[in-house]
Design a protein around this motif. Sequence first.
Motif, PDB file in Angstrom:
ATOM      1  N   ILE A  46       0.823  -1.223   0.000  1.00 29.01           N
ATOM      2  CA  ILE A  46       0.000   0.000   0.000  1.00 29.01           C
ATOM      3  C   ILE A  46       0.851   1.266   0.000  1.00 29.01           C
ATOM      4  N   GLY A  47       2.166   1.096   0.168  1.00 32.34           N
ATOM      5  CA  GLY A  47       3.063   2.234   0.064  1.00 32.34           C
ATOM      6  C   GLY A  47       3.094   3.142   1.269  1.00 32.34           C
ATOM      7  N   GLN A  48       2.767   2.625   2.437  1.00 29.57           N
ATOM      8  CA  GLN A  48       2.883   3.415   3.656  1.00 29.57           C
ATOM      9  C   GLN A  48       3.083   2.505   4.864  1.00 29.57           C
ATOM     10  N   TYR A  49       3.605   3.055   5.935  1.00 32.79           N
ATOM     11  CA  TYR A  49       3.894   2.264   7.117  1.00 32.79           C
ATOM     12  C   TYR A  49       2.594   1.813   7.772  1.00 32.79           C
ATOM     13  N   VAL A  50       2.606   0.607   8.351  1.00 31.70           N
ATOM     14  CA  VAL A  50       1.433   0.077   9.048  1.00 31.70           C
ATOM     15  C   VAL A  50       1.842  -0.350  10.456  1.00 31.70           C
ATOM     16  N   TYR A  51       0.871  -0.330  11.354  1.00 34.10           N
ATOM     17  CA  TYR A  51       1.128  -0.609  12.771  1.00 34.10           C
ATOM     18  C   TYR A  51       0.286  -1.812  13.201  1.00 34.10           C
ATOM     19  N   PRO A  52       0.911  -2.909  13.623  1.00 32.17           N
ATOM     20  CA  PRO A  52       0.137  -4.085  14.047  1.00 32.17           C
ATOM     21  C   PRO A  52      -0.650  -3.794  15.318  1.00 32.17           C
ATOM     22  N   VAL A  53      -1.899  -4.265  15.377  1.00 31.12           N
ATOM     23  CA  VAL A  53      -2.739  -4.046  16.553  1.00 31.12           C
ATOM     24  C   VAL A  53      -3.146  -5.357  17.233  1.00 31.12           C
ATOM     25  N   HIS A  54      -2.903  -6.470  16.562  1.00 28.51           N
ATOM     26  CA  HIS A  54      -3.112  -7.792  17.152  1.00 28.51           C
ATOM     27  C   HIS A  54      -2.271  -8.760  16.324  1.00 28.51           C
ATOM     28  N   ARG A  55      -2.347 -10.046  16.628  1.00 26.58           N
ATOM     29  CA  ARG A  55      -1.536 -10.975  15.854  1.00 26.58           C
ATOM     30  C   ARG A  55      -2.280 -12.285  15.651  1.00 26.58           C
ATOM     31  N   LEU A  56      -1.847 -13.000  14.639  1.00 24.41           N
ATOM     32  CA  LEU A  56      -2.279 -14.370  14.394  1.00 24.41           C
ATOM     33  C   LEU A  56      -1.040 -15.254  14.414  1.00 24.41           C
ATOM     34  N   ASP A  57      -1.171 -16.473  14.931  1.00 19.53           N
ATOM     35  CA  ASP A  57      -0.055 -17.414  14.871  1.00 19.53           C
ATOM     36  C   ASP A  57       0.381 -17.609  13.420  1.00 19.53           C
ATOM     37  N   LYS A  58       1.630 -17.912  13.230  1.00 19.28           N
ATOM     38  CA  LYS A  58       2.155 -18.140  11.880  1.00 19.28           C
ATOM     39  C   LYS A  58       1.320 -19.138  11.073  1.00 19.28           C
ATOM     40  N   PRO A  59       0.917 -20.297  11.642  1.00 21.29           N
ATOM     41  CA  PRO A  59       0.175 -21.261  10.835  1.00 21.29           C
ATOM     42  C   PRO A  59      -1.307 -20.940  10.664  1.00 21.29           C
ATOM     43  N   THR A  60      -1.813 -19.929  11.372  1.00 16.43           N
ATOM     44  CA  THR A  60      -3.227 -19.559  11.291  1.00 16.43           C
ATOM     45  C   THR A  60      -3.421 -18.537  10.180  1.00 16.43           C
ATOM     46  N   SER A  61      -4.484 -18.693   9.402  1.00 15.97           N
ATOM     47  CA  SER A  61      -4.786 -17.729   8.341  1.00 15.97           C
ATOM     48  C   SER A  61      -5.944 -16.839   8.764  1.00 15.97           C
ATOM     49  N   GLY A  62      -6.180 -15.800   7.970  1.00 16.95           N
ATOM     50  CA  GLY A  62      -7.393 -15.017   8.162  1.00 16.95           C
ATOM     51  C   GLY A  62      -7.210 -13.542   8.409  1.00 16.95           C
ATOM     52  N   VAL A  63      -8.249 -12.929   9.009  1.00 11.61           N
ATOM     53  CA  VAL A  63      -8.328 -11.478   9.166  1.00 11.61           C
ATOM     54  C   VAL A  63      -7.182 -10.958  10.031  1.00 11.61           C
ATOM     55  N   LEU A  64      -6.394 -10.054   9.462  1.00 14.79           N
ATOM     56  CA  LEU A  64      -5.297  -9.419  10.184  1.00 14.79           C
ATOM     57  C   LEU A  64      -5.416  -7.913   9.979  1.00 14.79           C
ATOM     58  N   LEU A  65      -5.568  -7.198  11.092  1.00 14.21           N
ATOM     59  CA  LEU A  65      -5.843  -5.758  11.043  1.00 14.21           C
ATOM     60  C   LEU A  65      -4.604  -4.954  11.412  1.00 14.21           C
ATOM     61  N   PHE A  66      -4.369  -3.885  10.670  1.00 14.76           N
ATOM     62  CA  PHE A  66      -3.288  -2.935  10.955  1.00 14.76           C
ATOM     63  C   PHE A  66      -3.875  -1.524  11.043  1.00 14.76           C
ATOM     64  N   ALA A  67      -3.262  -0.700  11.875  1.00 19.63           N
ATOM     65  CA  ALA A  67      -3.572   0.725  11.885  1.00 19.63           C
ATOM     66  C   ALA A  67      -2.597   1.446  10.957  1.00 19.63           C
ATOM     67  N   LEU A  68      -2.987   2.628  10.495  1.00 19.55           N
ATOM     68  CA  LEU A  68      -2.145   3.379   9.564  1.00 19.55           C
ATOM     69  C   LEU A  68      -1.431   4.556  10.226  1.00 19.55           C
ATOM     70  N   ASP A  69      -1.637   4.716  11.536  1.00 18.16           N
ATOM     71  CA  ASP A  69      -0.913   5.754  12.269  1.00 18.16           C
ATOM     72  C   ASP A  69      -0.875   5.363  13.742  1.00 18.16           C
ATOM     73  N   PRO A  70       0.075   5.891  14.510  1.00 19.20           N
ATOM     74  CA  PRO A  70       0.222   5.484  15.918  1.00 19.20           C
ATOM     75  C   PRO A  70      -0.991   5.781  16.777  1.00 19.20           C
ATOM     76  N   GLU A  71      -1.663   6.906  16.560  1.00 20.90           N
ATOM     77  CA  GLU A  71      -2.818   7.266  17.381  1.00 20.90           C
ATOM     78  C   GLU A  71      -3.967   6.264  17.179  1.00 20.90           C
ATOM     79  N   THR A  72      -4.206   5.886  15.919  1.00 17.58           N
ATOM     80  CA  THR A  72      -5.249   4.892  15.658  1.00 17.58           C
ATOM     81  C   THR A  72      -4.860   3.544  16.254  1.00 17.58           C
ATOM     82  N   ALA A  73      -3.581   3.192  16.178  1.00 16.65           N
ATOM     83  CA  ALA A  73      -3.111   1.942  16.773  1.00 16.65           C
ATOM     84  C   ALA A  73      -3.386   1.933  18.277  1.00 16.65           C
TER      85      ALA A  73
END
Length: 242
Positions: A46-73
């Motif tokens: 997407i051409g911009q930095y992203v901030y992880p807000v939760h995690r999924l185990d490596k072998p687990t697939s699915g919905v992974l959410l990132f914030a686009l700025d520190p305040e939203t994170a």
Amino acid sequence: MDEPLEILYRDEWLVAVNKPSGLLVHRSWIDKDETRFALQLVRDQIGQYVYPVHRLDKPTSGVLLFALDPETARKVGEIFEAGSVRKEYLAVVRGYIDEGGRIDYPLKELLDKMTDAKARTDKEAQEAVTLFERLATVELPIPVGRYQTARYSLVRLRPETGRKHQLRRHMKHLLHPIVGDTKYGRTEHNNLFREHFACHRLLLASTKLELPHPVTGEPLCIEASVGEAFASIITAFGWDAE
């Protein structure tokens, strides 16, 4: 060049992707030789930095959410901490599990030998609660262990707490481990799926994430497919009709 990840949702504050099984969320000492991470892939895509807000185990697939700025994170982190996030998963487990129920089984904190070297090891087990619902079953005419057939269930899981490996550990506790789980599962069942169905992944997928939007406050529901390998199992067992 890496294939682009499927973007499930994007606005000016958030982006969510469908993380494939086998992909780390970010760099980790646990897999220090790994070179591909969801965080970097999404950033480059997407051409911009992203901030992880939760995690999924490596072998687990699915919905992974990132914030686009520190305040939203920070705001999303508060929403998670307040227990205002609803998560749903699909899993294939060994045996015929009960039709539904609530697992209230505290879990000891899992520590990493390197990054948690100075952490206390005598902590009390943490509260861990998971709701489950059986969606379908199958009996295969394939001998496994001391049985002449193999039985499996498709299950919807909803964790009410967020402990490390919670769903995998809770399914093991019920004696219905998730298929493809090389840490908590059963080798003979994992081998059956590899040999008969060419399935080499953990059959656990995060299919839905619901939370209030951290900026607008509007309800946000993000859904993901289970991935090609998982979907092929659902089709092979005739569960897609159900």
